[in-house]
Design a protein around this motif. Structure first.
Motif, PDB file in Angstrom:
ATOM      1  N   HIS A 175     -45.602 -42.572 -48.692  1.00 58.44           N
ATOM      2  CA  HIS A 175     -45.839 -42.778 -50.128  1.00 58.44           C
ATOM      3  C   HIS A 175     -45.064 -41.762 -50.966  1.00 58.44           C
ATOM      4  O   HIS A 175     -44.514 -42.094 -52.017  1.00 58.44           O
ATOM      5  CB  HIS A 175     -47.349 -42.668 -50.392  1.00 58.44           C
ATOM      6  CG  HIS A 175     -47.717 -42.673 -51.835  1.00 58.44           C
ATOM      7  ND1 HIS A 175     -47.402 -43.714 -52.677  1.00 58.44           N
ATOM      8  CD2 HIS A 175     -48.376 -41.741 -52.611  1.00 58.44           C
ATOM      9  CE1 HIS A 175     -47.847 -43.441 -53.894  1.00 58.44           C
ATOM     10  NE2 HIS A 175     -48.423 -42.254 -53.877  1.00 58.44           N
ATOM     11  N   ARG A 176     -44.987 -40.498 -50.486  1.00 60.04           N
ATOM     12  CA  ARG A 176     -44.353 -39.444 -51.285  1.00 60.04           C
ATOM     13  C   ARG A 176     -42.876 -39.245 -50.937  1.00 60.04           C
ATOM     14  O   ARG A 176     -42.277 -38.251 -51.312  1.00 60.04           O
ATOM     15  CB  ARG A 176     -45.119 -38.121 -51.114  1.00 60.04           C
ATOM     16  CG  ARG A 176     -46.597 -38.193 -51.472  1.00 60.04           C
ATOM     17  CD  ARG A 176     -46.824 -38.509 -52.944  1.00 60.04           C
ATOM     18  NE  ARG A 176     -46.419 -37.417 -53.776  1.00 60.04           N
ATOM     19  CZ  ARG A 176     -47.261 -36.635 -54.478  1.00 60.04           C
ATOM     20  NH1 ARG A 176     -48.545 -36.860 -54.447  1.00 60.04           N
ATOM     21  NH2 ARG A 176     -46.812 -35.660 -55.227  1.00 60.04           N
ATOM     22  N   PHE A 215     -45.173 -40.750 -58.715  1.00 54.26           N
ATOM     23  CA  PHE A 215     -45.785 -41.589 -57.681  1.00 54.26           C
ATOM     24  C   PHE A 215     -47.043 -42.257 -58.218  1.00 54.26           C
ATOM     25  O   PHE A 215     -47.922 -41.582 -58.758  1.00 54.26           O
ATOM     26  CB  PHE A 215     -46.145 -40.741 -56.458  1.00 54.26           C
ATOM     27  CG  PHE A 215     -44.943 -40.138 -55.804  1.00 54.26           C
ATOM     28  CD1 PHE A 215     -44.104 -40.911 -55.029  1.00 54.26           C
ATOM     29  CD2 PHE A 215     -44.630 -38.789 -55.984  1.00 54.26           C
ATOM     30  CE1 PHE A 215     -42.984 -40.371 -54.440  1.00 54.26           C
ATOM     31  CE2 PHE A 215     -43.512 -38.236 -55.391  1.00 54.26           C
ATOM     32  CZ  PHE A 215     -42.689 -39.028 -54.621  1.00 54.26           C
ATOM     33  N   THR A 224     -50.079 -43.185 -57.322  1.00 54.58           N
ATOM     34  CA  THR A 224     -51.037 -42.972 -56.231  1.00 54.58           C
ATOM     35  C   THR A 224     -52.085 -44.089 -56.156  1.00 54.58           C
ATOM     36  O   THR A 224     -52.531 -44.462 -55.078  1.00 54.58           O
ATOM     37  CB  THR A 224     -51.728 -41.607 -56.424  1.00 54.58           C
ATOM     38  OG1 THR A 224     -50.691 -40.632 -56.463  1.00 54.58           O
ATOM     39  CG2 THR A 224     -52.669 -41.286 -55.295  1.00 54.58           C
ATOM     40  N   VAL A 237     -51.725 -47.234 -53.762  1.00 57.29           N
ATOM     41  CA  VAL A 237     -51.877 -47.219 -52.295  1.00 57.29           C
ATOM     42  C   VAL A 237     -53.130 -47.986 -51.896  1.00 57.29           C
ATOM     43  O   VAL A 237     -54.239 -47.663 -52.326  1.00 57.29           O
ATOM     44  CB  VAL A 237     -51.957 -45.764 -51.754  1.00 57.29           C
ATOM     45  CG1 VAL A 237     -52.222 -45.763 -50.257  1.00 57.29           C
ATOM     46  CG2 VAL A 237     -50.681 -45.009 -52.076  1.00 57.29           C
TER      47      VAL A 237
END
Ligand code: NDP
Ligand code: OXD
Length: 310
Positions: free
Chosen positions: A109-110, A130, A132, A135
């Motif tokens: 993800h990062r 991002f 978050t 997700v």
């Protein structure tokens, strides 16, 4: 005097034997293949025992898988049937597995691979933020490990849902089952996390059909067994952008052959079947407990369902 045999790599077997005998000096444990008289053996503690070996013990009362998975026992066509098989179910291992999924979901993800590549060139990255909240993890397998992993991921604020043979009731985790349930979960899953046991029903489950049900640019993580991933389908899905990245701990062939394309593919994060270890200090008491239970005809811990094969 009933006797235990243990087969592991030589160093690991020695450590297990030393620790078990330190805790109970009356135990008689032999290290395979120095088995002595096969009739003495009542308990076999095994990890990938060569096929046909278990059939040599006529007085076997329990098979202990020195792992969470039991596929290595079931794959032996000569395995003696009807003998209780127990496996490792251990909180230390569950935490370790949770860490593996958390680490890899966040690495994907990062964009850590991207940042590492920029660093090689000493390039300060452009503006990036991002999302978050985007997700959404879908766990295949909500068993002993899958449930712990789901709860850990949930506790750090990720959206988590799970799929299993039978539906579950886990606080804050939506549960799915059956083929229709799988498809329902996939449309809202962009991180697919596999923690299924290796059985006929789960073979090749991570395939093109499943990838195509997920949103474009999703991620696949597998710590179940290598046989569950159709490796060519993953490579194709990575090439056409349906899948953006993967994290793999298990492989069709282990060790991963040196000429395998996964080694050099930067879209795939790799670990060498080390997502969660059987950590001796954490499990040794359960091993001993099951030995006493077996010899006293008491209920066993981590008993495997022979019909289901896990
Ligand atoms: P469990 O037996 O506790 O859980 C298995 C889960 O898979 C259950 O939820 C079960 O459903 C589900 N399941 C099984 N078959 C199907 C199917 N056909 N369709 C849908 N769901 C299915 O196992 P663990 O959680 O302890 O371990 C899972 C696996 O993780 C191990 O078998 C092993 O292969 C792997 N592993 C890998 C490690 C590593 O380092 N890479 C370390 C440890 C384990 P239900 O609950 O309804 O029966
Ligand atoms: C296990 C494993 O099944 O390490 O325990 O793969």
């Amino acid at each position: 005097m009933p006797t235990i045999i243990i087969n592991l790599g030589q160093e690991s077997a020695r450590k297990h034997i030393e620790e078990m005998v330190r805790l109970d000096p009356l135990l008689e444990i032999r290290e395979w293949p120095d088995i002595g008289n096969p009739e003495d053996i009542d308990i076999a503690m095994v990890w990938q025992m060569p096929h046909g070996e278990l059939a040599k013990f006529p007085n076997l009362k329990m098979i202990v898988s020195m792992a969470a998975g039991v596929d290595h026992v079931f794959l032996d066509p000569l395995r003696p049937k009807g003998i209780p098989i127990v496996r490792v179910t251990n909180p230390h291992m569950a935490r370790s597995m949770g860490h593996w999924f958390l680490m890899n979901i966040l690495r994907l993800h990062r964009e850590t691979v991207y940042f590492d590549a920029l660093r090689e060139e000493k390039i300060w990255p452009p503006e990036i933020a991002f999302d978050t909240d985007s997700v959404s993890v879908g766990i295949l397998g909500l068993g002993y490990l899958g449930t712990h992993v789901a709860q850990m991921l949930k506790a750090v604020g990720l959206k988590v849902q799970g799929w299993s043979r039978t539906e579950k009731n886990i606080d804050g985790i939506q549960s799915f089952s059956g083929e229709f349930g799988l498809d329902q979960m996939l449309v809202d899953t962009n991180f697919l996390a596999c923690l299924l046991p290796n059985t006929q029903a789960t073979k090749g489950i991570l395939n093109f059909r499943v990838f195509n049900k997920m949103p474009q640019g999703s991620y696949v993580l597998n710590a179940g067994r290598g046989s569950q991933l159709v490796e060519l389908d993953l490579l194709q899905a990575l090439d056409n952008g349906q899948i953006r990245g993967a994290a793999l701990d298990v492989f069709e062939t282990e060790p991963l052959p040196t000429n395998h394309p996964f080694w050099t593919d930067k879209r795939i994060l790799l670990t060498p079947h080390h997502a969660a270890e059987v950590y001796l200090p954490a499990v040794v008491k359960t091993f001993l407990d099951n030995i006493y239970r077996s010899r006293n005809n008491e209920p066993l811990i981590g008993l495997v369902d022979e019909e289901l094969g896990y």
